[in-house]
Design a protein around this motif. Structure first.
Motif, PDB file in Angstrom:
ATOM      1  N   GLU A  47      14.357  -9.146  -3.693  1.00 17.87           N
ATOM      2  CA  GLU A  47      13.836  -9.464  -5.025  1.00 17.87           C
ATOM      3  C   GLU A  47      12.390  -9.016  -5.177  1.00 17.87           C
ATOM      4  O   GLU A  47      11.963  -8.608  -6.266  1.00 17.87           O
ATOM      5  CB  GLU A  47      13.961 -10.975  -5.259  1.00 17.87           C
TER       6      GLU A  47
ATOM      7  N   ALA B 141      12.618  -5.381  -5.963  1.00 19.32           N
ATOM      8  CA  ALA B 141      13.132  -5.214  -7.331  1.00 19.32           C
ATOM      9  C   ALA B 141      12.047  -5.530  -8.358  1.00 19.32           C
ATOM     10  O   ALA B 141      11.920  -4.839  -9.384  1.00 19.32           O
ATOM     11  CB  ALA B 141      14.350  -6.109  -7.539  1.00 19.32           C
ATOM     12  N   SER B 142      11.249  -6.556  -8.093  1.00 17.95           N
ATOM     13  CA  SER B 142      10.166  -6.910  -9.019  1.00 17.95           C
ATOM     14  C   SER B 142       9.122  -5.809  -9.090  1.00 17.95           C
ATOM     15  O   SER B 142       8.591  -5.504 -10.165  1.00 17.95           O
ATOM     16  CB  SER B 142       9.528  -8.229  -8.585  1.00 17.95           C
TER      17      SER B 142
ATOM     18  N   GLN C  37      10.479  -3.102 -11.268  1.00 16.47           N
ATOM     19  CA  GLN C  37      10.461  -3.479 -12.677  1.00 16.47           C
ATOM     20  C   GLN C  37       9.053  -3.403 -13.251  1.00 16.47           C
ATOM     21  O   GLN C  37       8.863  -3.021 -14.414  1.00 16.47           O
ATOM     22  CB  GLN C  37      11.025  -4.892 -12.838  1.00 16.47           C
ATOM     23  N   ARG C  38       8.047  -3.759 -12.447  1.00 11.04           N
ATOM     24  CA  ARG C  38       6.664  -3.663 -12.935  1.00 11.04           C
ATOM     25  C   ARG C  38       6.234  -2.221 -13.148  1.00 11.04           C
ATOM     26  O   ARG C  38       5.280  -1.953 -13.873  1.00 11.04           O
ATOM     27  CB  ARG C  38       5.719  -4.358 -11.945  1.00 11.04           C
TER      28      ARG C  38
ATOM     29  N   LEU D 282      10.827   0.254 -14.731  1.00  8.74           N
ATOM     30  CA  LEU D 282      12.282   0.394 -14.665  1.00  8.74           C
ATOM     31  C   LEU D 282      12.955  -0.814 -15.300  1.00  8.74           C
ATOM     32  O   LEU D 282      12.451  -1.943 -15.203  1.00  8.74           O
ATOM     33  CB  LEU D 282      12.739   0.536 -13.214  1.00  8.74           C
ATOM     34  N   PRO D 283      14.105  -0.644 -15.929  1.00  9.42           N
ATOM     35  CA  PRO D 283      14.852  -1.797 -16.444  1.00  9.42           C
ATOM     36  C   PRO D 283      15.269  -2.731 -15.307  1.00  9.42           C
ATOM     37  O   PRO D 283      15.364  -2.320 -14.142  1.00  9.42           O
ATOM     38  CB  PRO D 283      16.075  -1.153 -17.114  1.00  9.42           C
ATOM     39  N   GLN D 284      15.554  -3.966 -15.687  1.00 11.18           N
ATOM     40  CA  GLN D 284      15.862  -4.974 -14.671  1.00 11.18           C
ATOM     41  C   GLN D 284      17.077  -4.592 -13.840  1.00 11.18           C
ATOM     42  O   GLN D 284      17.074  -4.697 -12.618  1.00 11.18           O
ATOM     43  CB  GLN D 284      16.088  -6.326 -15.360  1.00 11.18           C
ATOM     44  N   TRP D 285      18.123  -4.090 -14.490  1.00 16.20           N
ATOM     45  CA  TRP D 285      19.342  -3.766 -13.737  1.00 16.20           C
ATOM     46  C   TRP D 285      19.136  -2.548 -12.843  1.00 16.20           C
ATOM     47  O   TRP D 285      19.728  -2.462 -11.759  1.00 16.20           O
ATOM     48  CB  TRP D 285      20.514  -3.548 -14.696  1.00 16.20           C
TER      49      TRP D 285
ATOM     50  N   GLY E 266      16.194  -1.710 -11.413  1.00 15.51           N
ATOM     51  CA  GLY E 266      15.398  -2.178 -10.276  1.00 15.51           C
ATOM     52  C   GLY E 266      16.233  -2.932  -9.259  1.00 15.51           C
ATOM     53  O   GLY E 266      16.104  -2.714  -8.045  1.00 15.51           O
TER      54      GLY E 266
END
Length: 358
Positions: free
Chosen positions: A53, A56-57, A60-61, A64-67, A69
């Motif tokens: 996670e 992934a965070s 996203q920062r 990139l879109p959440q899905w 990432g």
């Protein structure tokens, strides 16, 4: 006696949230003690989800879109997960088998080394003591061989369990990442709507556990990798096995480094004796441990919890005793949780002081 208990109850359990928190703590301890082994894949997936996670965070920062990432971070995790399980672990197993086959030779060399001690230091060692020690060592070696055979036969079902875990854990990690908020919202439905105490403790512990898990995983990787490269360059036998042990030793605060020093130096001695290579190994190993304790740990855990070393050792002993390796790994976060609960637990005296200030 009953009056004392009633006063304690009225002081600390006067709110619904306090009673609920106490019930949750008792239930969590009972689960760990009774079915902690059954929950091991779920707990392992939660720890790994914390690690993924964070990546992934970061993605996203960067826009990139959440899905996207989550997908990229999960694919990286899958590559590392199966690379370790299918690449590193078989190598470590082969080196462990090789080390076990070398133990009789090491025992014979140790016997020859001990045989000269009574002549050199008669006031400290007697021949009878050396003979008793060697007899005990040979008996332990014979018992070790029998235990290895028994253990190898008994672990055939465990291999099937490991194969199931290799499939189950990545699936759990994926859904913990994808549906994290959905799972948290579902769990919140069983709690009171107004829960400031639980929110405060959850916020603090969520940050602490995430930082600790990510920092500890990075520390294991760095220490293990540096140790492996150093051992290979020095030509030390069983480099992967010893490097993995050195990396995992950072899980146990204070004690891990001291415990793993013994097998590293024993393997080095039986390979080189007291030649220059042995002293090079000793110097390099001390440098690695020194940099880990004085540079890497402060860098990774800049927001370290304020716990006394005695409290940390007691937490390792207690949680390790009731929960094994996972208890050792989470000893510091669990000790921090206890400290946070003690500091945040409401009491009538605190409420009275607040009312007076108002």
């Amino acid at each position: 006696m009953l009056e004392i208990f009633n006063k304690w109850y009225r002081r600390y359990l006067f709110e619904e949230e306090s009673v609920l928190l106490l019930v949750l703590l008792v239930a969590a301890v009972l689960l760990l003690i009774t079915i902690g082994d059954i929950l091991a894949p779920v707990l392992a997936a939660i720890v790994l989800a914390y690690l993924v996670e964070g990546l992934a965070s970061q993605l996203q920062r960067r826009g990139l879109p959440q899905w996207v990432g989550v997908t990229v971070a999960f694919l990286i995790f899958i590559s590392i997960f199966f690379g370790v399980t299918l690449g590193l672990l078989p190598l470590v197993w082969r080196q462990l088998v090789g080390l076990a086959s070398e133990l009789p030779r090491m025992l014979e060399q140790g016997r020859e080394l001990l045989a000269v001690l009574p002549a050199r230091y008669p006031e400290l060692f007697s021949q009878q003591q050396i003979n008793q020690l060697m007899t005990l060592a040979q008996a332990e070696m014979g018992g070790l061989g029998q235990r290895l055979v028994t253990w190898s036969l008994a672990t055939i079902p465990s291999i099937l369990v490991v194969l199931v875990y290799m499939i189950l854990i990545p699936i759990l990690v994926f859904f913990f990442l994808k549906d994290r908020q959905v799972i948290l919202d579902w769990m919140a439905t069983f709690l009171p709507h107004e829960r400031p105490l639980l929110r405060r403790i959850w916020t603090e512990m969520n940050t602490q556990v995430a930082n600790y898990a990510r920092g500890k995983a990075l520390e294991i990787f760095i220490v293990g990798s540096v140790s492996y490269v150093s051992f290979v360059l020095l030509g030390l036998n069983y480099a992967a096995l010893l490097a993995l042990a050195v990396g995992l030793s950072v899980i146990i605060p204070y004690l891990g480094a001291a415990l793993i020093t013994v097998p590293v130096l024993i393997v080095g001695y039986f390979q080189w004796g007291f030649a220059n290579e042995f002293y090079y190994l000793l110097i390099v190993y001390l440098i690695i441990q020194g940099l880990d304790g004085n540079v890497l740990v402060p860098l990774l855990f800049s927001e370290a919890v304020n716990l006394h070393p005695v409290a940390i050792i007691l937490a390792v002993l207690f949680f390790g005793g009731i929960w094994g390796l996972w208890g050792v790994f989470f000893a510091i976060p669990l000790a921090t949780l206890i400290k946070a609960i003690i500091n945040a637990w409401p009491s009538r005296m605190d409420r009275a002081d607040t009312d007076e200030l108002e």
